[in-house]
Design a protein around this motif. Structure first.
Motif, mmCIF file in Angstrom:
data_model
loop_
_atom_site.group_PDB
_atom_site.id
_atom_site.type_symbol
_atom_site.label_atom_id
_atom_site.label_comp_id
_atom_site.label_asym_id
_atom_site.label_seq_id
_atom_site.Cartn_x
_atom_site.Cartn_y
_atom_site.Cartn_z
ATOM 1 N N ASP A 88 0.802 -1.222 0.000
ATOM 2 C CA ASP A 88 0.000 0.000 0.000
ATOM 3 C C ASP A 88 0.836 1.273 0.000
ATOM 4 O OD1 ASP A 88 -2.321 -1.408 -0.019
ATOM 5 O OD2 ASP A 88 -2.672 -1.284 2.147
ATOM 6 N N LEU A 89 2.171 1.120 0.039
ATOM 7 C CA LEU A 89 3.008 2.320 0.091
ATOM 8 C C LEU A 89 3.713 2.516 -1.247
ATOM 9 C CD1 LEU A 89 3.732 4.532 2.157
ATOM 10 C CD2 LEU A 89 5.866 3.307 2.521
ATOM 11 N N PRO A 90 3.211 3.438 -2.061
ATOM 12 C CA PRO A 90 3.818 3.663 -3.386
ATOM 13 C C PRO A 90 5.267 4.105 -3.252
ATOM 14 C CG PRO A 90 2.160 5.348 -2.860
ATOM 15 C CD PRO A 90 2.107 4.345 -1.768
ATOM 16 N N TYR A 93 -3.308 -2.091 16.054
ATOM 17 C CA TYR A 93 -4.718 -1.743 16.220
ATOM 18 C C TYR A 93 -4.929 -1.355 17.674
ATOM 19 C CZ TYR A 93 -5.199 -4.187 11.780
ATOM 20 O OH TYR A 93 -5.064 -4.576 10.471
ATOM 21 N N PRO A 107 -0.153 5.879 2.871
ATOM 22 C CA PRO A 107 -0.422 4.638 2.142
ATOM 23 C C PRO A 107 -1.838 4.657 1.591
ATOM 24 C CG PRO A 107 0.058 4.224 4.487
ATOM 25 C CD PRO A 107 -0.099 5.688 4.314
ATOM 26 N N SER A 108 -2.050 3.887 0.548
ATOM 27 C CA SER A 108 -3.414 3.672 0.078
ATOM 28 C C SER A 108 -4.010 2.527 0.890
ATOM 29 C CB SER A 108 -3.386 3.309 -1.411
ATOM 30 O OG SER A 108 -2.621 2.127 -1.583
ATOM 31 N N GLY A 109 -5.295 2.334 0.777
ATOM 32 C CA GLY A 109 -5.919 1.196 1.450
ATOM 33 C C GLY A 109 -6.272 1.496 2.889
ATOM 34 N N ASP A 110 -7.097 0.636 3.453
ATOM 35 C CA ASP A 110 -7.571 0.838 4.825
ATOM 36 C C ASP A 110 -7.222 -0.395 5.652
ATOM 37 O OD1 ASP A 110 -8.835 1.277 7.173
ATOM 38 O OD2 ASP A 110 -10.861 0.959 6.387
ATOM 39 N N PRO A 111 -6.206 -0.289 6.488
ATOM 40 C CA PRO A 111 -5.746 -1.465 7.230
ATOM 41 C C PRO A 111 -6.830 -2.042 8.135
ATOM 42 C CG PRO A 111 -4.519 0.525 7.876
ATOM 43 C CD PRO A 111 -5.452 0.918 6.796
ATOM 44 N N LEU A 112 -7.783 -1.204 8.553
ATOM 45 C CA LEU A 112 -8.836 -1.702 9.437
ATOM 46 C C LEU A 112 -9.690 -2.747 8.727
ATOM 47 C CD1 LEU A 112 -9.965 -1.545 12.193
ATOM 48 C CD2 LEU A 112 -11.316 0.437 11.539
#
Lengths: 137, 137
Positions: A110-112, A128, B103-108
């Motif tokens: 997810d990290l470009p 979390y 980052p893109s995306g949602d880790p949750l």
DNA sequence: TCTTACATTGGACATTGTCTAAGTCAAGAA
DNA sequence: TTCTTGACTTAGACAATGTCCAATGTAAGA
């Protein structure tokens, strides 16, 4: 955990009573103890073990990759014996309890690259946070 | 940052020279200072400011949600003034420098409910670790 | 068994953060 | 403007966690 002791001996570790006791404490439950908690539990089995040795031994286990050091708050570090399975942590914001969890997906993807600023990234940690059922009461 | 001071005044904050200086230090660069670094920088502008006040003020800013407290290693906490934009952190394993990343995306979404153990999850932090270009030498 | 390099110990020290009692001051009231 | 008051600041003691060192002990190979 005798696996662990064997691995360590194979790497040239001198096997002392103190190191054995620290390893046994970590092997017990799958809990993430602080150094002081490890010291307290080790003292039950080997009353004369010193604080310095516990710190030294934990540091060595971390260096050897057998244990992961986790600092989720600004308080004491905790030591996670579950180093050989990829996992992340779920932390109670009130009592500090840690549970291992296994999210799907790969956060590194997810990290470009333009967001990496030339770093050579070697690890990703996901934490979390929330209230555990006891503390949510 | 006068925005910040206005917001704080609106919430009943008493505006003192000390608090103003701490807020200005955080507003300067987009760097994540430790409490001691904030104190050192604040002292340049207001020599008699005390350590306790810096700690108090940082704690208040965190409580008010204006600043985020980050503890990436077991060392001193760092204070992140970029609280109003969701972001994660990229940390140099050697020098401790922190960069904000997005980052893109949602880790949750990656944590299935059976892996939540009844916790009420309120935040997710992702920390990328590696060597920065300077330290990779 | 002997040797010796490595490990352990206790305590001093370092770093980071918290607390308290006494003094100070910002901001509203008159 | 001046006064009043409760919130703020201060210095330093204290607490929690971690590190370092010189002296002593010991695991493991010769």
């Amino acid at each position: 955990m005798s696996d662990l002791l064997e691995r360590l001996r194979g790497r040239g570790w001198r096997l002392t009573a103190q190191r054995r006791v620290v390893a046994e404490v970590l092997d017990g439950d799958h809990v993430h103890y602080t150094a002081d908690e490890v010291h307290a539990l080790a003292t039950e089995r080997l009353p004369e073990i010193s604080r310095a040795t516990v710190y030294n031994t934990l540091g060595e286990l971390v260096t050897l990759g057998e244990v992961i050091e986790v600092s989720t708050d600004g308080r004491a570090k905790r030591y996670d014996p579950n180093a050989h399975h990829a996992h992340q942590h779920l932390v109670c914001a009130r009592c500090g309890t840690i549970r291992d969890v296994h999210p799907s997906g790969d956060p590194l993807a997810d990290l470009p690259s333009k967001e990496r600023y030339g770093f050579a990234i070697s690890a990703v940690e996901v934490t979390y946070r929330g209230l555990c059922p006891d503390c949510a009461g």
